[in-house]
Design a protein around this motif. Structure first.
Motif, short mmCIF file in Angstrom:
data_model
loop_
_atom_site.label_atom_id
_atom_site.label_comp_id
_atom_site.label_asym_id
_atom_site.label_seq_id
_atom_site.Cartn_x
_atom_site.Cartn_y
_atom_site.Cartn_z
N ALA A 57 94.65 11.65 35.85
CA ALA A 57 94.41 12.35 37.12
C ALA A 57 93.71 13.69 36.87
O ALA A 57 92.74 14.02 37.57
CB ALA A 57 95.73 12.56 37.85
N HIS A 58 94.19 14.43 35.89
CA HIS A 58 93.57 15.70 35.54
C HIS A 58 92.10 15.49 35.16
O HIS A 58 91.21 16.21 35.62
CB HIS A 58 94.34 16.36 34.39
CG HIS A 58 93.75 17.63 33.90
ND1 HIS A 58 92.78 17.67 32.93
CD2 HIS A 58 93.99 18.92 34.25
CE1 HIS A 58 92.44 18.92 32.70
NE2 HIS A 58 93.16 19.70 33.48
N GLY A 59 91.84 14.49 34.33
CA GLY A 59 90.47 14.20 33.91
C GLY A 59 89.57 13.79 35.05
O GLY A 59 88.40 14.20 35.10
N LEU A 60 90.09 12.98 35.98
CA LEU A 60 89.29 12.55 37.12
C LEU A 60 88.89 13.74 38.00
O LEU A 60 87.75 13.82 38.46
CB LEU A 60 90.06 11.53 37.96
CG LEU A 60 90.26 10.15 37.34
CD1 LEU A 60 91.28 9.34 38.14
CD2 LEU A 60 88.94 9.41 37.25
N ILE A 61 89.83 14.62 38.23
CA ILE A 61 89.54 15.79 39.07
C ILE A 61 88.64 16.77 38.33
O ILE A 61 87.68 17.30 38.90
CB ILE A 61 90.84 16.47 39.54
CG1 ILE A 61 91.67 15.50 40.41
CG2 ILE A 61 90.55 17.76 40.30
CD1 ILE A 61 90.98 15.00 41.66
N ALA A 62 88.90 17.02 37.06
CA ALA A 62 88.08 17.94 36.28
C ALA A 62 86.63 17.46 36.21
O ALA A 62 85.70 18.28 36.23
CB ALA A 62 88.66 18.11 34.87
N ALA A 63 86.44 16.15 36.16
CA ALA A 63 85.09 15.60 36.10
C ALA A 63 84.29 15.89 37.37
O ALA A 63 83.05 15.90 37.34
CB ALA A 63 85.15 14.10 35.86
N LYS A 64 84.96 16.15 38.48
CA LYS A 64 84.29 16.42 39.75
C LYS A 64 83.88 17.88 39.91
O LYS A 64 83.18 18.23 40.85
CB LYS A 64 85.19 16.02 40.92
CG LYS A 64 85.42 14.53 41.01
CD LYS A 64 86.28 14.20 42.19
CE LYS A 64 86.45 12.69 42.31
NZ LYS A 64 87.07 12.31 43.56
N LEU A 65 84.34 18.73 39.00
CA LEU A 65 83.99 20.14 39.09
C LEU A 65 82.52 20.34 38.71
O LEU A 65 81.95 19.53 37.97
CB LEU A 65 84.87 20.96 38.14
CG LEU A 65 86.37 20.93 38.41
CD1 LEU A 65 87.11 21.67 37.30
CD2 LEU A 65 86.70 21.50 39.77
N THR A 66 81.95 21.41 39.19
CA THR A 66 80.55 21.69 38.86
C THR A 66 80.45 22.11 37.39
O THR A 66 81.44 22.50 36.77
CB THR A 66 80.00 22.83 39.73
OG1 THR A 66 80.69 24.04 39.41
CG2 THR A 66 80.12 22.52 41.21
N ARG A 67 79.26 22.07 36.88
CA ARG A 67 79.03 22.47 35.49
C ARG A 67 79.45 23.92 35.28
O ARG A 67 80.05 24.28 34.26
CB ARG A 67 77.55 22.28 35.15
CG ARG A 67 77.28 22.28 33.67
CD ARG A 67 75.86 21.90 33.35
NE ARG A 67 75.38 20.79 34.16
CZ ARG A 67 74.12 20.59 34.51
NH1 ARG A 67 73.18 21.40 34.10
NH2 ARG A 67 73.78 19.56 35.26
N ALA A 68 79.15 24.76 36.24
CA ALA A 68 79.52 26.19 36.14
C ALA A 68 81.04 26.36 36.15
O ALA A 68 81.58 27.17 35.40
CB ALA A 68 78.89 26.98 37.28
N GLN A 69 81.74 25.61 37.01
CA GLN A 69 83.20 25.69 37.06
C GLN A 69 83.81 25.23 35.73
O GLN A 69 84.73 25.85 35.22
CB GLN A 69 83.76 24.82 38.19
CG GLN A 69 83.54 25.38 39.58
CD GLN A 69 83.96 24.40 40.65
OE1 GLN A 69 83.59 23.23 40.61
NE2 GLN A 69 84.74 24.88 41.59
N LYS A 70 83.28 24.13 35.20
CA LYS A 70 83.79 23.63 33.92
C LYS A 70 83.60 24.66 32.81
O LYS A 70 84.49 24.89 32.00
CB LYS A 70 83.09 22.32 33.55
CG LYS A 70 83.47 21.14 34.40
CD LYS A 70 82.67 19.92 34.01
CE LYS A 70 82.84 18.81 34.99
NZ LYS A 70 81.97 17.65 34.67
#
Length: 112
Positions: free
Chosen positions: A94-107
């Motif tokens: 779940a963490h990985g799925l949501i983190a993958a949706k973040l923008t490049r800048a957010q990541k």
């Protein structure tokens, strides 16, 4: 799994945070986006892959999460009876799925 064990697990993921919202629910987020919720009474909800959603809901293992089923979230009525290793794997996904949706800048800002 106990609520304390779930909290320790969820907060062990990179950039994970916890807030209390909606009248006392523990809400776990990454980059400000929710990846898991433990509601009052011990109900656990989190996002899963499309395939896992189908398998878990059709087999009766989990229920579609109220208000979040369209986004492939599942719900378990009680946290206490769940296997800690399984829950840890589900939360990691779940963490990985949501983190993958973040923008490049957010990541980049979060070190992801």
């Amino acid at each position: 799994m106990t609520p304390a064990a779930l909290e320790a697990c969820a907060l062990s993921f990179p950039a994970a945070t916890k807030v209390v919202q909606w009248g006392g629910s523990d809400v776990y987020k990454v980059g400000g986006k929710i990846f898991a919720i433990v509601g009052l009474g011990g109900r656990l909800m989190f996002m899963v892959t499309d395939l896992a959603y189908e398998v878990m809901t059709e087999s009766g293992m989990a229920k579609p999460a109220p208000y979040l089923a369209r986004a492939k979230w599942v719900s378990f009525d009680e946290l206490e009876g769940l296997d800690p290793d399984e829950v840890a794997d589900w939360l990691k996904t779940a963490h990985g799925l949501i983190a993958a949706k973040l923008t490049r800048a957010q990541k980049a800002a979060l070190g992801l």
